[in-house]
Scaffold this active site. Structure first.
Site, short mmCIF file in Angstrom:
data_model
loop_
_atom_site.label_atom_id
_atom_site.label_comp_id
_atom_site.label_asym_id
_atom_site.label_seq_id
_atom_site.Cartn_x
_atom_site.Cartn_y
_atom_site.Cartn_z
N CYS A 99 3.13 -1.65 0.16
CA CYS A 99 2.43 -0.43 0.58
C CYS A 99 2.63 -0.18 2.08
O CYS A 99 2.29 -1.03 2.91
CB CYS A 99 0.94 -0.55 0.27
SG CYS A 99 0.00 0.95 0.68
N CYS B 22 -2.77 4.46 -4.77
CA CYS B 22 -2.14 4.94 -3.54
C CYS B 22 -1.38 6.23 -3.82
O CYS B 22 -0.88 6.45 -4.92
CB CYS B 22 -1.17 3.87 -3.00
SG CYS B 22 -0.43 4.32 -1.41
N HIS C 299 -0.57 -1.51 -4.44
CA HIS C 299 0.81 -1.88 -4.79
C HIS C 299 1.42 -2.69 -3.67
O HIS C 299 1.13 -2.46 -2.49
CB HIS C 299 1.64 -0.63 -5.10
CG HIS C 299 1.88 0.26 -3.91
ND1 HIS C 299 3.06 0.25 -3.20
CD2 HIS C 299 1.08 1.17 -3.29
CE1 HIS C 299 2.99 1.12 -2.22
NE2 HIS C 299 1.80 1.68 -2.24
N ARG D 165 5.97 6.36 -5.60
CA ARG D 165 6.53 5.39 -6.55
C ARG D 165 5.47 4.80 -7.47
O ARG D 165 5.79 3.91 -8.28
CB ARG D 165 7.23 4.26 -5.78
CG ARG D 165 8.39 4.75 -4.92
CD ARG D 165 8.81 3.70 -3.92
NE ARG D 165 7.77 3.45 -2.90
CZ ARG D 165 7.89 2.61 -1.89
NH1 ARG D 165 9.01 1.93 -1.74
NH2 ARG D 165 6.90 2.44 -1.02
N ASP E 75 1.42 6.93 -2.74
CA ASP E 75 2.85 6.60 -2.75
C ASP E 75 3.54 7.19 -4.00
O ASP E 75 3.07 6.99 -5.12
CB ASP E 75 3.01 5.07 -2.74
CG ASP E 75 4.45 4.65 -2.45
OD1 ASP E 75 5.35 5.04 -3.21
OD2 ASP E 75 4.66 3.90 -1.47
CO CO Z 1 0.83 2.59 -0.67
#
Ligand code: CO
Length: 221
Positions: A101, A42, A98, A46, A44
């Site tokens: 998400c 992803c 993750h 993090r 993302d």
């Molecule tokens: Co995500």
């Protein structure tokens, strides 16, 4: 003073430190890369591939998009897969979702975010495909976690169906696909039992991964 001065200073400090530890590091890497792994994760912020795996530059080829989706008509993802499998000869492809998400959550709740909703329809399709299973999960937080896992399992299946993977396996190339889910709350990866090293392994792995998915509570750690 630019707002980016901190980033540029960080970059110089990092490059200096790497050179101190290993003076030929950049010279070596600039000549060639030979990663053993492809990470599909992803976008993302993090969920950074190298840090999570404890790998240096040069050790993992990375493709990231919102909600780590593998779509058969996505030339961007398919190109990353084809180049890393055919040219770099990666041995393992990690599809890493993750928990928590936001993209998966939006697709589950129907929340409107804009253009990205069209991309997240792919996760919505996963949600629809597994509606019966998800309906049995006891609360929304756990349902979100299960959908993050189901999304990874389905994306592994999508990847295994691509011509790139089918052709690689047909010519006897050693390359396996694995489904993982990363926890933002403890920094650890959960294996989903979705590991496929050849076309004949896909269906059994898919069935095993679904059968081992908990309906109540968290996944065993
Ligand atoms: Co995500």
């Amino acid at each position: 003073m630019s707002e980016l001065d901190d980033l540029l200073r960080n970059n110089r400090d990092w490059a200096d430190k790497v050179c101190q530890d290993d003076p030929s590091f950049f010279e070596r890497l600039s000549k060639q890369q030979s990663p053993r792994y492809l990470w599909i994760g992803c976008s993302d912020s993090r969920v950074p591939a190298n840090q999570i795996l404890g790998l240096d530059p040069g050790e993992v080829f990375v493709h990231r998009n919102v909600a780590n989706v593998v779509v058969h008509s996505d030339l961007n993802c398919l190109s990353a897969v084809q180049f890393s499998v055919d040219v770099l000869k990666v041995e393992h492809i990690l599809i890493v979702g993750h928990y928590g998400c936001g993209g998966v959550h939006a697709s589950m709740t129907g929340m409107r975010l804009g253009l990205v909703d069209n991309w997240l329809r792919h996760v919505g399709d996963v949600c629809g495909k597994h509606a019966d299973r998800l309906a049995k999960v006891e609360n929304d937080a756990l349902r979100h976690a299960r959908l993050c896992e189901l999304n990874v399992i389905e994306q592994v299946a999508n990847l295994c169906h691509t011509t790139v993977m089918q052709d690689a396996w047909a010519r006897g190339q050693k390359v396996a696909v694995h489904g993982w889910c990363y926890s933002l709350s403890d920094g650890r990866v959960r294996e989903l039992g979705m590991d496929v090293a050849g076309p004949e392994q896909l269906q059994p792995a898919y069935e095993r991964a679904l059968a081992s998915m908990p309906v109540a509570g968290k996944r065993d750690e």
